[in-house]
Scaffold this motif. Structure first.
Motif, PDB file in Angstrom:
ATOM      1  N   PRO A  96      27.357  83.569  31.309  1.00 31.65           N
ATOM      2  CA  PRO A  96      27.085  82.238  31.871  1.00 31.65           C
ATOM      3  C   PRO A  96      25.855  81.598  31.211  1.00 31.65           C
ATOM      4  O   PRO A  96      24.929  82.289  30.801  1.00 31.65           O
ATOM      5  N   ALA A  97      25.900  80.296  31.107  1.00 33.77           N
ATOM      6  CA  ALA A  97      24.783  79.522  30.563  1.00 33.77           C
ATOM      7  C   ALA A  97      24.737  78.184  31.293  1.00 33.77           C
ATOM      8  O   ALA A  97      25.776  77.683  31.729  1.00 33.77           O
ATOM      9  N   PRO A  98      23.547  77.612  31.439  1.00 29.37           N
ATOM     10  CA  PRO A  98      23.459  76.301  32.093  1.00 29.37           C
ATOM     11  C   PRO A  98      24.284  75.253  31.348  1.00 29.37           C
ATOM     12  O   PRO A  98      24.275  75.207  30.115  1.00 29.37           O
ATOM     13  N   LEU A  99      25.003  74.458  32.099  1.00 24.70           N
ATOM     14  CA  LEU A  99      25.877  73.454  31.511  1.00 24.70           C
ATOM     15  C   LEU A  99      25.132  72.149  31.256  1.00 24.70           C
ATOM     16  O   LEU A  99      24.254  71.756  32.022  1.00 24.70           O
ATOM     17  N   VAL A 100      25.522  71.489  30.167  1.00 25.41           N
ATOM     18  CA  VAL A 100      25.009  70.159  29.830  1.00 25.41           C
ATOM     19  C   VAL A 100      26.208  69.294  29.448  1.00 25.41           C
ATOM     20  O   VAL A 100      27.277  69.805  29.100  1.00 25.41           O
ATOM     21  N   PHE A 101      26.020  67.998  29.510  1.00 21.68           N
ATOM     22  CA  PHE A 101      27.054  67.087  29.042  1.00 21.68           C
ATOM     23  C   PHE A 101      27.052  67.129  27.517  1.00 21.68           C
ATOM     24  O   PHE A 101      26.003  67.119  26.883  1.00 21.68           O
ATOM     25  N   SER A 102      28.228  67.168  26.925  1.00 17.50           N
ATOM     26  CA  SER A 102      28.360  67.299  25.479  1.00 17.50           C
ATOM     27  C   SER A 102      29.261  66.213  24.909  1.00 17.50           C
ATOM     28  O   SER A 102      30.328  65.937  25.454  1.00 17.50           O
ATOM     29  N   HIS A 103      28.838  65.644  23.808  1.00 20.28           N
ATOM     30  CA  HIS A 103      29.661  64.704  23.053  1.00 20.28           C
ATOM     31  C   HIS A 103      30.917  65.412  22.561  1.00 20.28           C
ATOM     32  O   HIS A 103      31.996  64.839  22.523  1.00 20.28           O
ATOM     33  N   GLY A 104      30.768  66.682  22.193  1.00 20.27           N
ATOM     34  CA  GLY A 104      31.916  67.515  21.881  1.00 20.27           C
ATOM     35  C   GLY A 104      32.408  67.472  20.445  1.00 20.27           C
ATOM     36  O   GLY A 104      33.381  68.130  20.123  1.00 20.27           O
ATOM     37  N   ASP A 105      31.759  66.709  19.584  1.00 22.30           N
ATOM     38  CA  ASP A 105      32.228  66.628  18.196  1.00 22.30           C
ATOM     39  C   ASP A 105      31.014  66.604  17.280  1.00 22.30           C
ATOM     40  O   ASP A 105      30.283  65.627  17.227  1.00 22.30           O
ATOM     41  N   GLY A 106      30.810  67.693  16.548  1.00 23.38           N
ATOM     42  CA  GLY A 106      29.643  67.817  15.689  1.00 23.38           C
ATOM     43  C   GLY A 106      29.720  67.056  14.383  1.00 23.38           C
ATOM     44  O   GLY A 106      28.779  67.100  13.587  1.00 23.38           O
ATOM     45  N   ASN A 107      30.794  66.353  14.129  1.00 21.68           N
ATOM     46  CA  ASN A 107      30.932  65.628  12.871  1.00 21.68           C
ATOM     47  C   ASN A 107      29.836  64.568  12.755  1.00 21.68           C
ATOM     48  O   ASN A 107      29.768  63.635  13.560  1.00 21.68           O
ATOM     49  N   LEU A 108      28.983  64.707  11.737  1.00 18.81           N
ATOM     50  CA  LEU A 108      27.882  63.757  11.569  1.00 18.81           C
ATOM     51  C   LEU A 108      28.367  62.346  11.248  1.00 18.81           C
ATOM     52  O   LEU A 108      27.608  61.390  11.400  1.00 18.81           O
ATOM     53  N   ASP A 109      29.611  62.206  10.823  1.00 16.70           N
ATOM     54  CA  ASP A 109      30.164  60.865  10.596  1.00 16.70           C
ATOM     55  C   ASP A 109      30.292  60.079  11.898  1.00 16.70           C
ATOM     56  O   ASP A 109      30.499  58.867  11.864  1.00 16.70           O
ATOM     57  N   ASN A 110      30.169  60.746  13.031  1.00 15.37           N
ATOM     58  CA  ASN A 110      30.236  60.073  14.332  1.00 15.37           C
ATOM     59  C   ASN A 110      28.876  59.543  14.784  1.00 15.37           C
ATOM     60  O   ASN A 110      28.771  58.975  15.865  1.00 15.37           O
ATOM     61  N   TRP A 111      27.835  59.763  13.988  1.00 16.65           N
ATOM     62  CA  TRP A 111      26.483  59.297  14.299  1.00 16.65           C
ATOM     63  C   TRP A 111      26.137  58.199  13.297  1.00 16.65           C
ATOM     64  O   TRP A 111      25.985  58.456  12.116  1.00 16.65           O
ATOM     65  N   LEU A 112      26.040  56.986  13.787  1.00 19.01           N
ATOM     66  CA  LEU A 112      25.779  55.845  12.907  1.00 19.01           C
ATOM     67  C   LEU A 112      24.396  55.258  13.167  1.00 19.01           C
ATOM     68  O   LEU A 112      24.061  54.900  14.307  1.00 19.01           O
ATOM     69  N   TRP A 113      23.608  55.148  12.119  1.00 20.71           N
ATOM     70  CA  TRP A 113      22.261  54.586  12.206  1.00 20.71           C
ATOM     71  C   TRP A 113      22.299  53.126  11.805  1.00 20.71           C
ATOM     72  O   TRP A 113      22.836  52.769  10.761  1.00 20.71           O
ATOM     73  N   HIS A 114      21.707  52.276  12.641  1.00 21.13           N
ATOM     74  CA  HIS A 114      21.614  50.853  12.358  1.00 21.13           C
ATOM     75  C   HIS A 114      20.160  50.571  12.000  1.00 21.13           C
ATOM     76  O   HIS A 114      19.287  50.567  12.871  1.00 21.13           O
TER      77      HIS A 114
END
Length: 188
Positions: free
Chosen positions: A70-88
């Protein structure tokens, strides 16, 4: 990105308390087991023996048991693909896209999934590892779980690359090398 990830993890689980992220640890363990069975039914060649040996090393490390703890749960985006992170640049804001894998996870698995995603190879491991405390990996238990998750995720990516080994041989070999490195490294 790390700040945004911390904010995402701080979101109350709400309806996601009973919904784990897609590609959770148990999903990858199941897929690796299926791949292992496929290898046993495949040709008896050096490559299949090597893949079977890597899977055996992973089993011997006890990662399945560590990830089942068991481990403490956190909310997760669920997709580690860095293409899903966009910097403006103009408004100095980061946007996170593609939430279809979202659900609950734990900080160690979530960090490992981000770092072991093939898109993360553009960032040197030393930088990623320096960010572990900011990614919520602060103690021995967290580091142990993180190491087990990294090996599991790397092995799963090797299985994905194995299926395309004839079409993308360099990607397969890169993932093979990375997985082997992680499997022989200490959990330090």
């Amino acid at each position: 990105m790390v700040t945004a990830l911390g904010q995402i993890r701080g979101v109350p689980l709400g309806p996601f308390a009973n919904l784990g992220r897609l590609d959770a640890a148990h999903d990858f363990v199941r897929r690796i087991t299926t791949w292992s069975e496929q290898l046993h039914h495949g040709p008896d060649d050096a490559l299949n023996r090597d893949m079977t040996g890597l899977i055996a090393t992973w089993h011997d490390r006890g990662d399945v048991a560590v990830l089942a703890e068991p481990a403490p749960l956190v909310f997760s985006h669920g997709d580690g693909n860095l293409d899903n992170w966009l910097w403006h640049d103009f408004i100095t804001t980061i946007y996170v896209l593609d939430w279809e894998f979202a659900g609950h996870s734990d900080a160690a698995y979530d960090a490992a999934e981000l770092i072991e995603h093939p898109s993360a190879r553009a960032i040197h491991d030393d930088l990623w590892l320096a960010l572990l405390p900011e990614l919520g990996i602060n103690d021995h238990h967290g580091r142990r779980r993180f190491a087990a998750a990294r090996r599991t995720i790397a092995l799963r990516w090797l299985a994905v690359r194995w299926k395309r080994r004839h079409d993308e041989p360099s990607r397969f070999e890169q993932q093979r090398h990375r997985t082997r490195e992680l499997l022989v490294a200490s959990d330090g």
